[in-house]
Scaffold this motif. Sequence first.
Motif, PDB file in Angstrom:
ATOM      1  N   TYR A   1     -47.837 -58.199  -7.955  1.00  0.00           N
ATOM      2  CA  TYR A   1     -47.691 -57.367  -9.152  1.00  0.00           C
ATOM      3  C   TYR A   1     -46.340 -57.620  -9.813  1.00  0.00           C
ATOM      4  O   TYR A   1     -46.254 -57.767 -11.040  1.00  0.00           O
TER       5      TYR A   1
ATOM      6  N   ASP B   1     -49.633 -57.177  -2.204  1.00  0.00           N
ATOM      7  CA  ASP B   1     -50.077 -56.922  -3.575  1.00  0.00           C
ATOM      8  C   ASP B   1     -48.911 -56.500  -4.462  1.00  0.00           C
ATOM      9  O   ASP B   1     -48.865 -56.845  -5.649  1.00  0.00           O
TER      10      ASP B   1
ATOM     11  N   TYR C   1     -46.332 -60.938 -11.528  1.00  0.00           N
ATOM     12  CA  TYR C   1     -47.126 -60.861 -12.759  1.00  0.00           C
ATOM     13  C   TYR C   1     -46.304 -60.241 -13.888  1.00  0.00           C
ATOM     14  O   TYR C   1     -46.289 -60.747 -15.010  1.00  0.00           O
ATOM     15  N   GLN C   2     -45.606 -59.146 -13.580  1.00  0.00           N
ATOM     16  CA  GLN C   2     -44.794 -58.489 -14.597  1.00  0.00           C
ATOM     17  C   GLN C   2     -43.667 -59.397 -15.086  1.00  0.00           C
ATOM     18  O   GLN C   2     -43.328 -59.404 -16.265  1.00  0.00           O
TER      19      GLN C   2
END
Length: 357
Positions: free
Chosen positions: A245, A241, A248-249
Amino acid sequence: MSIKNVISQQAHTKVSIGSFTLESGETLQDVELAYERYGPENAPVILICHALTGNQHAVGSSENPGWWNGLVGDGCAIDTTAFQVVTFNVLGGCHGSTGPASINPETKEPYRLNFPKITIRDIVHSQYEALKLLDIHEVHAVVGGSLGGMQTLEWGLLYPTFMKQLYALAATPYLSDYGIAFNHIGARAIQDDPAFSNGNYDKNEQLHGFEIARMAGMVTYRSGTLFQKRFDRHQSESLYDIQSYMDYQGEKIKERFDANSYLYLLEAMNHHDIRRSRGTLQEAATQYQVPLFTVSFEHDLLYPKELIKPFSQLAANSEHLHVQTDYGHDGFLVEFNQWGSWLYHKLNEGAVNHHDN
């Protein structure tokens, strides 16, 4: 008492300051600063300064809340029923203010890397000129975190009587070598990306190096403790995860920020040092003429308490607050319940109410 809210939160609210000469001696023509202005028309003004990838929308709107929504607003710590707040997109930014993505009036092409180098002091001087044009000749306080805190510290030295209070959150009097090191990693990731093309990239979305720069930054903005609590090595399909993350950032930053602007602001941060042309740190600190409030956050790798608190104690009229948090550097953007009441009380100590003028 007038409670008319002046200047709605519109992306295209700008003030033109005309030609503007930088510390380098170079002059920019037709400079504009985008801004947000909100609060009672005759109330004391608080100037808010944003961080690296922030913008002028500290308050925002109900549809698009600003980056300090919850800290700034009606009934909040920075109470917009009692104060008027003004936030500028910084010079060199990419949300309406003149910066590398702007059109050079002489060539009719985007500046890109032909934009001149800027400093934190240039950013502050440009905002001062803009405030005068907005008929604001004093403010109750200047408040900012990270890059915004750097601006706050320079405001107190460049215009020492323009404000009554200063609040520098998660910011040191100079950027540490550790901070410069991470900025260098981010800058190299962008510059070495073949798609960057020496700043002449077609689309921000093509820059995978920009993603890596943002990921490197995110590691310093948060703490290992927070990552462990939030992700706990949980895995979905092939990725942990925490990896998803980070991806995504990296993607998100390309949608909302210009890579050239990012580079210019990193460089401005690198050169931030209030000692420059002012002597020692103690000599610079003694030049503050109004109360200086500094705030540090636990686990802040970039702007640690060990650099902020001793500096704060050098100023004649100062107070330091250390906030316990797992968020690290990003603590100034969250958990307002932990430190917002402290800010509220300090802002309102001796505040002059101009509503009835």
